[in-house]
Design a protein around this motif. Sequence first.
Motif, short mmCIF file in Angstrom:
data_model
loop_
_atom_site.label_atom_id
_atom_site.label_comp_id
_atom_site.label_asym_id
_atom_site.label_seq_id
_atom_site.Cartn_x
_atom_site.Cartn_y
_atom_site.Cartn_z
N MET A 1 0.87 -1.17 0.18
CA MET A 1 0.13 0.11 0.20
C MET A 1 0.79 1.30 -0.09
O MET A 1 1.79 1.35 0.73
N SER A 2 0.67 1.94 -0.83
CA SER A 2 1.53 3.44 -0.99
C SER A 2 1.27 4.43 0.06
O SER A 2 -0.01 4.31 0.69
N LYS A 3 1.93 5.30 0.07
CA LYS A 3 1.82 6.38 1.20
C LYS A 3 0.79 7.12 0.94
O LYS A 3 0.94 7.93 -0.35
N PRO A 4 -0.33 7.76 1.50
CA PRO A 4 -1.23 8.88 1.13
C PRO A 4 -0.47 9.85 0.93
O PRO A 4 0.08 10.39 1.66
N THR A 5 -1.38 10.87 0.17
CA THR A 5 -0.68 12.25 0.09
C THR A 5 -1.81 13.34 0.39
O THR A 5 -3.10 12.95 -0.19
N LEU A 6 -1.85 14.11 1.36
CA LEU A 6 -2.88 15.29 1.78
C LEU A 6 -2.65 16.43 1.10
O LEU A 6 -1.27 17.04 1.25
N TYR A 7 -3.51 17.12 0.53
CA TYR A 7 -3.38 18.42 0.01
C TYR A 7 -4.17 19.42 0.67
O TYR A 7 -5.28 19.27 0.83
N GLY A 8 -3.34 20.49 1.10
CA GLY A 8 -3.98 21.48 2.04
C GLY A 8 -3.09 22.17 2.79
O GLY A 8 -1.90 21.61 3.32
N PRO A 9 -3.39 23.38 3.34
CA PRO A 9 -2.42 24.11 4.13
C PRO A 9 -2.30 23.56 5.60
O PRO A 9 -3.16 23.34 6.05
N ALA A 10 -1.18 23.93 6.18
CA ALA A 10 -1.04 23.37 7.49
C ALA A 10 -1.92 24.37 8.47
O ALA A 10 -2.47 23.89 9.64
N TYR A 11 -2.24 25.41 8.08
CA TYR A 11 -2.97 26.35 9.17
C TYR A 11 -4.41 26.10 8.97
O TYR A 11 -5.30 26.64 9.65
N SER A 12 -4.83 25.30 7.90
CA SER A 12 -6.39 24.78 7.66
C SER A 12 -6.88 24.02 8.96
O SER A 12 -6.26 23.23 9.21
N THR A 13 -7.88 24.45 9.36
CA THR A 13 -8.74 23.52 10.41
C THR A 13 -8.99 22.15 9.82
O THR A 13 -8.68 21.12 10.43
N TYR A 14 -9.52 22.09 8.70
CA TYR A 14 -10.09 20.67 8.26
C TYR A 14 -8.69 20.00 7.61
O TYR A 14 -8.75 18.89 7.81
N THR A 15 -7.77 20.61 7.23
CA THR A 15 -6.49 19.88 7.03
C THR A 15 -5.98 19.21 8.21
O THR A 15 -5.57 18.18 8.14
N ARG A 16 -5.93 20.17 9.25
CA ARG A 16 -5.40 19.55 10.55
C ARG A 16 -6.34 18.26 10.92
O ARG A 16 -5.65 17.21 11.66
N SER A 17 -7.68 18.39 10.79
CA SER A 17 -8.39 17.39 11.37
C SER A 17 -7.86 15.99 10.59
O SER A 17 -7.87 15.05 11.34
N ALA A 18 -7.79 16.05 9.34
CA ALA A 18 -7.49 14.99 8.47
C ALA A 18 -5.99 14.45 9.07
O ALA A 18 -5.79 13.42 9.14
N ARG A 19 -5.15 15.33 9.27
CA ARG A 19 -3.96 15.17 9.60
C ARG A 19 -3.71 14.36 10.87
O ARG A 19 -3.05 13.33 11.28
N LEU A 20 -4.66 14.93 11.83
CA LEU A 20 -4.85 14.32 13.21
C LEU A 20 -5.21 12.87 13.13
O LEU A 20 -4.72 11.90 13.92
N ALA A 21 -6.28 12.43 12.25
CA ALA A 21 -6.61 11.24 12.10
C ALA A 21 -5.42 10.20 11.65
O ALA A 21 -5.36 9.03 12.01
N MET A 22 -4.76 10.64 10.71
CA MET A 22 -3.51 10.11 10.19
C MET A 22 -2.42 9.61 11.32
O MET A 22 -1.81 8.71 11.45
N GLU A 23 -2.28 10.84 12.19
CA GLU A 23 -1.38 10.91 13.26
C GLU A 23 -1.77 9.60 14.16
O GLU A 23 -1.07 9.08 14.78
N GLU A 202 0.40 13.49 21.44
CA GLU A 202 1.50 13.87 20.39
C GLU A 202 1.05 14.20 18.97
O GLU A 202 1.41 15.03 18.33
N SER A 203 -0.30 13.54 18.59
CA SER A 203 -0.84 14.16 17.27
C SER A 203 -1.25 15.51 17.26
O SER A 203 -1.05 16.31 16.26
N VAL A 204 -1.72 15.93 18.49
CA VAL A 204 -2.25 17.64 18.61
C VAL A 204 -0.90 18.26 18.47
O VAL A 204 -0.84 19.41 17.87
N GLN A 205 0.17 18.13 19.37
CA GLN A 205 1.44 18.65 19.10
C GLN A 205 1.93 18.89 17.69
O GLN A 205 2.92 19.86 17.49
N LYS A 206 2.13 17.46 17.31
CA LYS A 206 2.66 17.68 15.88
C LYS A 206 2.17 18.42 14.98
O LYS A 206 2.59 18.80 13.77
N THR A 207 0.81 18.57 14.75
CA THR A 207 0.01 19.22 13.82
C THR A 207 -0.27 20.75 14.31
O THR A 207 -0.92 21.41 13.58
#
Length: 212
Positions: A1-23, A202-207
């Motif tokens: 399985m390949s690595k997923p790619t997320l497109y969005g700015p780190a400052y975006s609330t919804y991008t961060r929500s998706a990142r939190l799930a992956m973290e 850790e997920s909250v701090q990393k994002t």
Amino acid sequence: MSKPTLYGPAYSTYTRSARLAMEEKGVDYDLVEVDFLQGPMPAEQIERHPFAKVPALAHDGFKLYEVSAIGRYVDEVFDGPSLQPDDARERARMTQIISILDSYTYPCAIGQLVIQRLVMPMLGNQPDEAAIAAALPAISKCMNVLAGLRADNAFLVGSQLTLADLHFVPIYDYFRNTPESDAILEQNPGLRAWWDGVSKRESVQKTQPPSG
């Protein structure tokens, strides 16, 4: 399985929500920054998301947009702790809270208060004080409702961290940095207790979004 790619700015609330799930799932992913504060949404992002929003996900040839769908996909496709309750009623409560956040909380807390109080000055503009004042009753109602649904639980839905918490974290994090949040959160100490717990993850701090 390949690595997923997320497109969005780190400052975006919804991008961060998706990142939190992956973290939280321990997923190795790539974040491709998509900036829209300094200009219109880039054309390549509109190809990924026809409504010109963020984030969008690409994984093994599968393309997906809308953060609620992305969160569920990440939870169900990848190994790691479940981010959705097994119990039907708790799962329904999670979905209800996410809907409250999207439909009622985000528009007033982020779209009006945070944009005016935090983002406009950063862009060299004056905040619209009338818009801020108009948003406060709706924000107060949203926070009261969310605090009531959480009750005395560790998380928004019982004792398990769910996608509802990951949806709320970015909104709350920006909201708490406005001076207007103090009076509202004084009425809802349970939300501060919730934040004291989840903010140590850790997920909250990393994002954490970039400052300034």
